[in-house]
Motif scaffolding. Structure first.
Motif, PDB file in Angstrom:
ATOM      1  N   GLU A   1     -26.928  10.562  -6.715  1.00 17.92           N
ATOM      2  CA  GLU A   1     -26.358   9.276  -6.316  1.00 17.92           C
ATOM      3  C   GLU A   1     -26.359   9.241  -4.799  1.00 17.92           C
ATOM      4  O   GLU A   1     -25.471   9.762  -4.156  1.00 17.92           O
ATOM      5  CB  GLU A   1     -24.947   9.108  -6.876  1.00 17.92           C
ATOM      6  N   VAL A   2     -27.383   8.633  -4.241  1.00 10.44           N
ATOM      7  CA  VAL A   2     -27.619   8.665  -2.809  1.00 10.44           C
ATOM      8  C   VAL A   2     -26.467   8.049  -2.028  1.00 10.44           C
ATOM      9  O   VAL A   2     -26.048   8.574  -1.005  1.00 10.44           O
ATOM     10  CB  VAL A   2     -28.949   7.956  -2.460  1.00 10.44           C
ATOM     11  N   ARG A   3     -25.913   6.968  -2.502  1.00 20.95           N
ATOM     12  CA  ARG A   3     -24.862   6.286  -1.751  1.00 20.95           C
ATOM     13  C   ARG A   3     -23.610   7.141  -1.584  1.00 20.95           C
ATOM     14  O   ARG A   3     -22.836   6.932  -0.676  1.00 20.95           O
ATOM     15  CB  ARG A   3     -24.519   4.964  -2.408  1.00 20.95           C
ATOM     16  N   GLU A   4     -23.407   8.133  -2.460  1.00 22.16           N
ATOM     17  CA  GLU A   4     -22.235   8.982  -2.351  1.00 22.16           C
ATOM     18  C   GLU A   4     -22.455  10.157  -1.416  1.00 22.16           C
ATOM     19  O   GLU A   4     -21.519  10.695  -0.862  1.00 22.16           O
ATOM     20  CB  GLU A   4     -21.810   9.487  -3.727  1.00 22.16           C
ATOM     21  N   VAL A   5     -23.693  10.576  -1.226  1.00 27.44           N
ATOM     22  CA  VAL A   5     -23.971  11.727  -0.379  1.00 27.44           C
ATOM     23  C   VAL A   5     -24.084  11.313   1.077  1.00 27.44           C
ATOM     24  O   VAL A   5     -23.468  11.894   1.953  1.00 27.44           O
ATOM     25  CB  VAL A   5     -25.260  12.437  -0.839  1.00 27.44           C
ATOM     26  N   VAL A   6     -24.865  10.307   1.340  1.00 25.03           N
ATOM     27  CA  VAL A   6     -25.049   9.830   2.706  1.00 25.03           C
ATOM     28  C   VAL A   6     -25.432   8.356   2.623  1.00 25.03           C
ATOM     29  O   VAL A   6     -26.195   7.954   1.760  1.00 25.03           O
ATOM     30  CB  VAL A   6     -26.110  10.671   3.458  1.00 25.03           C
TER      31      VAL A   6
ATOM     32  N   ARG B   1     -28.774   2.253 -11.429  1.00 26.30           N
ATOM     33  CA  ARG B   1     -27.503   2.972 -11.366  1.00 26.30           C
ATOM     34  C   ARG B   1     -27.260   3.624 -10.004  1.00 26.30           C
ATOM     35  O   ARG B   1     -26.248   4.265  -9.797  1.00 26.30           O
ATOM     36  CB  ARG B   1     -27.447   4.039 -12.455  1.00 26.30           C
ATOM     37  N   GLY B   2     -28.209   3.490  -9.076  1.00 28.99           N
ATOM     38  CA  GLY B   2     -28.056   4.073  -7.750  1.00 28.99           C
ATOM     39  C   GLY B   2     -28.535   5.511  -7.640  1.00 28.99           C
ATOM     40  O   GLY B   2     -28.234   6.195  -6.677  1.00 28.99           O
ATOM     41  N   LEU B   3     -29.325   5.973  -8.633  1.00 29.21           N
ATOM     42  CA  LEU B   3     -29.847   7.331  -8.613  1.00 29.21           C
ATOM     43  C   LEU B   3     -31.214   7.354  -7.936  1.00 29.21           C
ATOM     44  O   LEU B   3     -32.050   6.487  -8.169  1.00 29.21           O
ATOM     45  CB  LEU B   3     -29.966   7.873 -10.043  1.00 29.21           C
ATOM     46  N   ALA B   4     -31.447   8.331  -7.088  1.00 29.46           N
ATOM     47  CA  ALA B   4     -32.694   8.432  -6.324  1.00 29.46           C
ATOM     48  C   ALA B   4     -33.898   8.576  -7.238  1.00 29.46           C
ATOM     49  O   ALA B   4     -33.869   9.345  -8.199  1.00 29.46           O
ATOM     50  CB  ALA B   4     -32.625   9.618  -5.373  1.00 29.46           C
TER      51      ALA B   4
END
Length: 124
Positions: free
Chosen positions: A41-46, A73-76
């Motif tokens: 989940e890219v938005r949660e990491v950076v 779902r926002g997954l890379a």
């Protein structure tokens, strides 16, 4: 149940609750080292990966990340890279490791494969 046992049971329950909250908080912390970008989940990491250095499997600098394409779902899913040699390439996220602390993305591919993919399917 005696009063003493009731106090011990209540204290044990409170302690278990505090420990559960504490360990849950630790599990939510950002990773200390590189993490595989597949299903990340890219938005949660950076929040903004654009500008991160991209290095190949031997550690050579091959370019800079432009963006990361995600699914609904926002997954890379894909990493878009501007190459030092010119051009752009779209690489599968499962071939990349994100190190948010160092602001780098390490690829499992050597530079020559990355370059040949850019020539074959460059993003314009």
């Amino acid at each position: 149940m005696t009063r003493r046992r009731a106090k011990i049971a209540w204290g044990s329950g409170a302690l278990a609750g505090i420990l559960a909250i504490a360990t849950g908080g630790m599990a939510m912390a950002p990773p200390d080292g590189p993490v595989r970008m597949s299903n990340l989940e890219v938005r949660e990491v950076v929040s903004d990966i654009g500008g991160f250095d991209v290095i190949d499997s031997s550690g050579a600098h091959v370019g800079e990340a432009i963006s990361v394409d995600t699914d609904r779902r926002g997954l890379a899913r894909w990493v878009n890279v501007a190459l030092d040699q010119g051009g752009e390439v779209k690489l599968a996220s499962f071939r990349a490791w994100l190190d948010a602390g160092k602001q780098t993305i390490a690829l499992q591919l050597p530079e020559d494969i990355v370059q040949s993919r850019a020539e074959a399917g460059a993003i314009n």
